[in-house]
Design a protein around this motif. Structure first.
Motif, mmCIF file in Angstrom:
data_model
loop_
_atom_site.group_PDB
_atom_site.id
_atom_site.type_symbol
_atom_site.label_atom_id
_atom_site.label_comp_id
_atom_site.label_asym_id
_atom_site.label_seq_id
_atom_site.Cartn_x
_atom_site.Cartn_y
_atom_site.Cartn_z
ATOM 1 N N LEU A 17 18.767 34.282 -55.459
ATOM 2 C CA LEU A 17 17.469 34.943 -55.619
ATOM 3 C C LEU A 17 16.853 34.661 -56.984
ATOM 4 O O LEU A 17 15.644 34.435 -57.089
ATOM 5 C CB LEU A 17 17.609 36.449 -55.401
ATOM 6 N N ALA A 18 17.676 34.657 -58.029
ATOM 7 C CA ALA A 18 17.160 34.354 -59.364
ATOM 8 C C ALA A 18 16.612 32.930 -59.412
ATOM 9 O O ALA A 18 15.541 32.681 -59.975
ATOM 10 C CB ALA A 18 18.255 34.546 -60.410
ATOM 11 N N CYS A 19 17.326 31.980 -58.817
ATOM 12 C CA CYS A 19 16.851 30.592 -58.790
ATOM 13 C C CYS A 19 15.595 30.455 -57.933
ATOM 14 O O CYS A 19 14.697 29.685 -58.274
ATOM 15 C CB CYS A 19 17.955 29.666 -58.289
ATOM 16 N N LEU A 20 15.538 31.191 -56.835
ATOM 17 C CA LEU A 20 14.356 31.149 -55.974
ATOM 18 C C LEU A 20 13.125 31.665 -56.721
ATOM 19 O O LEU A 20 12.058 31.040 -56.685
ATOM 20 C CB LEU A 20 14.609 31.980 -54.717
ATOM 21 N N ILE A 21 13.277 32.749 -57.429
ATOM 22 C CA ILE A 21 12.164 33.306 -58.202
ATOM 23 C C ILE A 21 11.777 32.386 -59.351
ATOM 24 O O ILE A 21 10.595 32.128 -59.586
ATOM 25 C CB ILE A 21 12.519 34.717 -58.713
ATOM 26 N N LEU A 22 12.763 31.858 -60.043
ATOM 27 C CA LEU A 22 12.494 30.953 -61.158
ATOM 28 C C LEU A 22 11.806 29.673 -60.674
ATOM 29 O O LEU A 22 10.873 29.185 -61.309
ATOM 30 C CB LEU A 22 13.788 30.618 -61.887
ATOM 31 N N GLY A 23 12.236 29.142 -59.537
ATOM 32 C CA GLY A 23 11.588 27.967 -58.969
ATOM 33 C C GLY A 23 10.144 28.230 -58.600
ATOM 34 O O GLY A 23 9.269 27.388 -58.806
ATOM 35 N N TYR A 24 9.887 29.401 -58.044
ATOM 36 C CA TYR A 24 8.513 29.775 -57.707
ATOM 37 C C TYR A 24 7.656 29.856 -58.966
ATOM 38 O O TYR A 24 6.517 29.399 -58.974
ATOM 39 C CB TYR A 24 8.499 31.109 -56.952
ATOM 40 N N ILE A 25 8.217 30.426 -60.020
ATOM 41 C CA ILE A 25 7.481 30.529 -61.279
ATOM 42 C C ILE A 25 7.205 29.146 -61.852
ATOM 43 O O ILE A 25 6.093 28.855 -62.303
ATOM 44 C CB ILE A 25 8.247 31.412 -62.280
ATOM 45 N N PHE A 26 8.222 28.263 -61.826
ATOM 46 C CA PHE A 26 8.019 26.897 -62.317
ATOM 47 C C PHE A 26 6.922 26.184 -61.539
ATOM 48 O O PHE A 26 6.149 25.416 -62.089
ATOM 49 C CB PHE A 26 9.301 26.076 -62.213
ATOM 50 N N LYS A 27 6.870 26.425 -60.248
ATOM 51 C CA LYS A 27 5.911 25.728 -59.392
ATOM 52 C C LYS A 27 4.486 26.243 -59.574
ATOM 53 O O LYS A 27 3.540 25.463 -59.540
ATOM 54 C CB LYS A 27 6.344 25.890 -57.927
ATOM 55 N N HIS A 28 4.329 27.551 -59.767
ATOM 56 C CA HIS A 28 2.996 28.136 -59.703
ATOM 57 C C HIS A 28 2.429 28.660 -61.021
ATOM 58 O O HIS A 28 1.225 28.901 -61.094
ATOM 59 C CB HIS A 28 2.979 29.272 -58.668
ATOM 60 N N ALA A 29 3.244 28.851 -62.043
ATOM 61 C CA ALA A 29 2.726 29.369 -63.310
ATOM 62 C C ALA A 29 2.090 28.237 -64.108
ATOM 63 O O ALA A 29 2.634 27.144 -64.214
ATOM 64 C CB ALA A 29 3.835 30.021 -64.121
ATOM 65 N N SER A 30 0.935 28.521 -64.662
ATOM 66 C CA SER A 30 0.202 27.480 -65.382
ATOM 67 C C SER A 30 0.910 27.045 -66.663
ATOM 68 O O SER A 30 0.708 25.929 -67.125
ATOM 69 C CB SER A 30 -1.210 27.964 -65.706
ATOM 70 N N ILE A 31 1.745 27.890 -67.212
ATOM 71 C CA ILE A 31 2.449 27.531 -68.438
ATOM 72 C C ILE A 31 3.500 26.438 -68.197
ATOM 73 O O ILE A 31 3.881 25.720 -69.109
ATOM 74 C CB ILE A 31 3.084 28.782 -69.080
ATOM 75 N N PHE A 32 3.964 26.305 -66.951
ATOM 76 C CA PHE A 32 4.995 25.317 -66.622
ATOM 77 C C PHE A 32 4.442 24.104 -65.885
ATOM 78 O O PHE A 32 5.202 23.371 -65.246
ATOM 79 C CB PHE A 32 6.096 25.959 -65.781
ATOM 80 N N LYS A 33 3.150 23.863 -65.950
ATOM 81 C CA LYS A 33 2.559 22.707 -65.257
ATOM 82 C C LYS A 33 3.053 21.377 -65.808
ATOM 83 O O LYS A 33 2.923 20.349 -65.174
ATOM 84 C CB LYS A 33 1.029 22.761 -65.313
ATOM 85 N N TRP A 34 3.634 21.374 -67.009
ATOM 86 C CA TRP A 34 4.134 20.142 -67.605
ATOM 87 C C TRP A 34 5.446 19.692 -66.959
ATOM 88 O O TRP A 34 5.880 18.559 -67.145
ATOM 89 C CB TRP A 34 4.319 20.307 -69.113
ATOM 90 N N ILE A 35 6.092 20.576 -66.176
ATOM 91 C CA ILE A 35 7.332 20.212 -65.483
ATOM 92 C C ILE A 35 6.965 19.532 -64.173
ATOM 93 O O ILE A 35 6.304 20.136 -63.322
ATOM 94 C CB ILE A 35 8.192 21.459 -65.203
ATOM 95 N N PRO A 36 7.390 18.275 -63.965
ATOM 96 C CA PRO A 36 7.111 17.610 -62.686
ATOM 97 C C PRO A 36 7.839 18.303 -61.533
ATOM 98 O O PRO A 36 8.953 18.815 -61.701
ATOM 99 C CB PRO A 36 7.650 16.192 -62.884
ATOM 100 N N ASN A 37 7.209 18.322 -60.368
ATOM 101 C CA ASN A 37 7.810 18.968 -59.198
ATOM 102 C C ASN A 37 9.151 18.353 -58.825
ATOM 103 O O ASN A 37 10.028 19.031 -58.296
ATOM 104 C CB ASN A 37 6.860 18.907 -58.002
ATOM 105 N N ASP A 38 9.317 17.062 -59.083
ATOM 106 C CA ASP A 38 10.573 16.389 -58.738
ATOM 107 C C ASP A 38 11.736 16.852 -59.618
ATOM 108 O O ASP A 38 12.892 16.679 -59.241
ATOM 109 C CB ASP A 38 10.420 14.874 -58.873
ATOM 110 N N ASP A 39 11.442 17.425 -60.777
ATOM 111 C CA ASP A 39 12.494 17.876 -61.687
ATOM 112 C C ASP A 39 12.937 19.315 -61.431
ATOM 113 O O ASP A 39 13.974 19.738 -61.939
ATOM 114 C CB ASP A 39 12.030 17.756 -63.134
ATOM 115 N N ILE A 40 12.184 20.059 -60.662
ATOM 116 C CA ILE A 40 12.505 21.474 -60.429
ATOM 117 C C ILE A 40 13.865 21.650 -59.751
ATOM 118 O O ILE A 40 14.650 22.502 -60.185
ATOM 119 C CB ILE A 40 11.368 22.179 -59.658
#
Length: 90
Positions: A17-40
Motif C-alpha cells: 500500500l505504501a508503494c502504491l500510494i508513493l507510485g501514485y504521487i510520483f505519477k501525478h504530483a507536479s513536483i515529481f514530473k522530472w521523474i520519467p514514468n519508466d523509472d517509477i
C-alpha cells in the motif's frame, strides 16, 4: 504443485500500500514530473525493499520480497487503471 502459502509469511500489505500510494504521487504530483514514468517501477522496487527491511528485519530475503512487493504495486496500479478505463481497443 507450487505452495503459495509460504508467500504469506513474506507478504506485507503495508509495504504494498505504501508503494502504491508513493507510485501514485510520483505519477501525478507536479513536483515529481522530472521523474520519467519508466523509472517509477525501479524506484518502487528499491523503496519496497527498504521498507520491507524496516518492517520485517534486515535480511537479503526481506529486501528481495520487498522489491517484489514494490513491483507488484506497479502492476496493481496498471490493472486497476485498465479496469476503470475499460478496453479502448473496441
Amino acid at each position: 504443485m507450487l505452495d503459495y502459502g509460504a508467500l504469506k509469511d513474506y507478504f506485507v500489505v503495508t509495504v504494498v500500500l505504501a508503494c502504491l500510494i508513493l507510485g501514485y504521487i510520483f505519477k501525478h504530483a507536479s513536483i515529481f514530473k522530472w521523474i520519467p514514468n519508466d523509472d517509477i517501477p525501479a524506484i518502487l522496487a528499491l523503496v519496497g525493499g527498504l521498507l520491507n527491511l524496516w518492517v520485517t528485519g534486515f535480511t537479503i530475503n526481506a529486501f528481495i520480497m520487498g522489491a517484489f512487493m514494490g513491483l507488484a504495486s506497479t502492476g496493481m496500479h496498471q490493472s486497476f487503471k485498465s479496469f476503470i478505463e475499460g478496453n479502448k481497443d473496441e
